[in-house]
Motif scaffolding. Structure first.
Motif, PDB file in Angstrom:
ATOM      1  N   LEU A 109      17.887 -33.883  13.197  1.00 42.87           N
ATOM      2  CA  LEU A 109      18.336 -33.850  11.353  1.00 42.87           C
ATOM      3  C   LEU A 109      18.929 -35.106  10.525  1.00 42.87           C
ATOM      4  N   ALA A 110      19.381 -35.917  11.735  1.00 45.11           N
ATOM      5  CA  ALA A 110      19.561 -37.051  11.465  1.00 45.11           C
ATOM      6  C   ALA A 110      18.289 -38.005  10.585  1.00 45.11           C
ATOM      7  N   GLY A 111      16.971 -37.978  11.139  1.00 45.26           N
ATOM      8  CA  GLY A 111      15.801 -38.325  10.653  1.00 45.26           C
ATOM      9  C   GLY A 111      15.028 -38.276   9.734  1.00 45.26           C
ATOM     10  N   GLY A 112      15.795 -36.809   9.506  1.00 48.54           N
ATOM     11  CA  GLY A 112      15.035 -35.581   8.511  1.00 48.54           C
ATOM     12  C   GLY A 112      16.044 -36.121   7.226  1.00 48.54           C
ATOM     13  N   LEU A 113      17.209 -36.106   6.982  1.00 44.99           N
ATOM     14  CA  LEU A 113      18.184 -36.947   6.463  1.00 44.99           C
ATOM     15  C   LEU A 113      17.921 -38.047   6.178  1.00 44.99           C
ATOM     16  N   SER A 114      17.495 -39.229   6.663  1.00 43.53           N
ATOM     17  CA  SER A 114      17.407 -40.582   6.662  1.00 43.53           C
ATOM     18  C   SER A 114      15.667 -40.628   5.460  1.00 43.53           C
ATOM     19  N   LEU A 115      14.695 -39.229   5.997  1.00 41.81           N
ATOM     20  CA  LEU A 115      13.475 -39.906   5.280  1.00 41.81           C
ATOM     21  C   LEU A 115      13.989 -39.429   4.188  1.00 41.81           C
ATOM     22  N   LEU A 116      14.897 -38.466   3.229  1.00 43.97           N
ATOM     23  CA  LEU A 116      14.870 -37.804   2.663  1.00 43.97           C
ATOM     24  C   LEU A 116      15.308 -38.821   1.761  1.00 43.97           C
ATOM     25  N   VAL A 117      16.415 -39.615   1.846  1.00 41.61           N
ATOM     26  CA  VAL A 117      17.668 -40.663   0.804  1.00 41.61           C
ATOM     27  C   VAL A 117      15.770 -41.288   0.753  1.00 41.61           C
ATOM     28  N   PHE A 118      15.597 -42.694   1.848  1.00 43.99           N
ATOM     29  CA  PHE A 118      14.684 -43.020   1.488  1.00 43.99           C
ATOM     30  C   PHE A 118      13.566 -42.685   0.578  1.00 43.99           C
ATOM     31  N   ALA A 119      12.349 -41.533   0.544  1.00 45.09           N
ATOM     32  CA  ALA A 119      11.755 -40.955  -0.441  1.00 45.09           C
ATOM     33  C   ALA A 119      12.745 -41.264  -2.278  1.00 45.09           C
ATOM     34  N   ARG A 120      14.285 -40.694  -2.284  1.00 45.41           N
ATOM     35  CA  ARG A 120      14.246 -40.532  -3.364  1.00 45.41           C
ATOM     36  C   ARG A 120      15.264 -41.873  -4.332  1.00 45.41           C
ATOM     37  N   ARG A 121      15.095 -43.416  -2.927  1.00 42.79           N
ATOM     38  CA  ARG A 121      15.184 -44.024  -4.190  1.00 42.79           C
ATOM     39  C   ARG A 121      13.934 -44.302  -3.933  1.00 42.79           C
ATOM     40  N   ARG A 122      13.483 -44.589  -3.544  1.00 44.10           N
ATOM     41  CA  ARG A 122      11.722 -44.827  -4.142  1.00 44.10           C
ATOM     42  C   ARG A 122      11.250 -44.124  -4.970  1.00 44.10           C
ATOM     43  N   SER A 123      11.612 -42.867  -5.091  1.00 46.51           N
ATOM     44  CA  SER A 123      10.700 -42.348  -6.257  1.00 46.51           C
ATOM     45  C   SER A 123      10.718 -42.804  -7.863  1.00 46.51           C
TER      46      SER A 123
END
Length: 144
Positions: A109-123
């Motif tokens: 869950l922590a890995g998925g959440l961090s990937l989601l946050v990283f992807a949203r910031r870069r978009s």
């Protein structure tokens, strides 16, 4: 080629580990013996630590196998009270082991959440740099 593969397979089967239970430890009743084997497969050898007492040749493992055959029902609680939860190959779920059982799910869950946050910031951010005046003029000429 097939014969070599078959020979290799047979040699691997011959090299498979055998159980460490000695004939003098086996109970006369097959049902009780099966129960004792199942219980001893759940307990970790405190000497080897990577084997169950059913697989280990250590003296302590032999003593524990005999204890399993003598006490049958209450043996897991007795051995856990004496050696701690570490002796169980599959620890019981309790407040002490909750983190152990929940850690894999928490990490996913922590890995998925961090990937989601990283992807949203870069978009929302531009990926390139602005064109220079010379490049803008060249592009305008090409598009005409």
């Amino acid at each position: 080629m097939m014969r070599r593969l078959l020979l290799a397979f047979v040699l691997m089967l011959l090299a498979a580990p055998t159980f460490a239970v000695n004939p003098d430890e086996v109970l006369a009743d097959p049902a009780l013996e099966a129960r004792a084997r199942a219980l001893s497969a759940e307990l970790r050898c405190m000497v080897c630590q990577n084997q169950s007492i059913d697989d280990s040749n250590a003296d302590l493992a032999k003593d524990l196998r005999l204890l399993v055959r003598e006490r049958d029902e209450a043996v897991l609680n007795y051995i856990v009270s004496r050696y701690g939860e570490f002796v169980l190959l599959k620890p019981r779920f309790s407040m002490k082991t909750g983190l152990l059982w929940g850690a894999p799910a928490l990490l996913v869950l922590a890995g998925g959440l961090s990937l989601l946050v990283f992807a949203r910031r870069r978009s929302g951010k531009p990926t390139g740099s602005k064109l220079t005046a010379e490049e803008g003029d060249k592009l305008a000429r090409l598009l005409e």
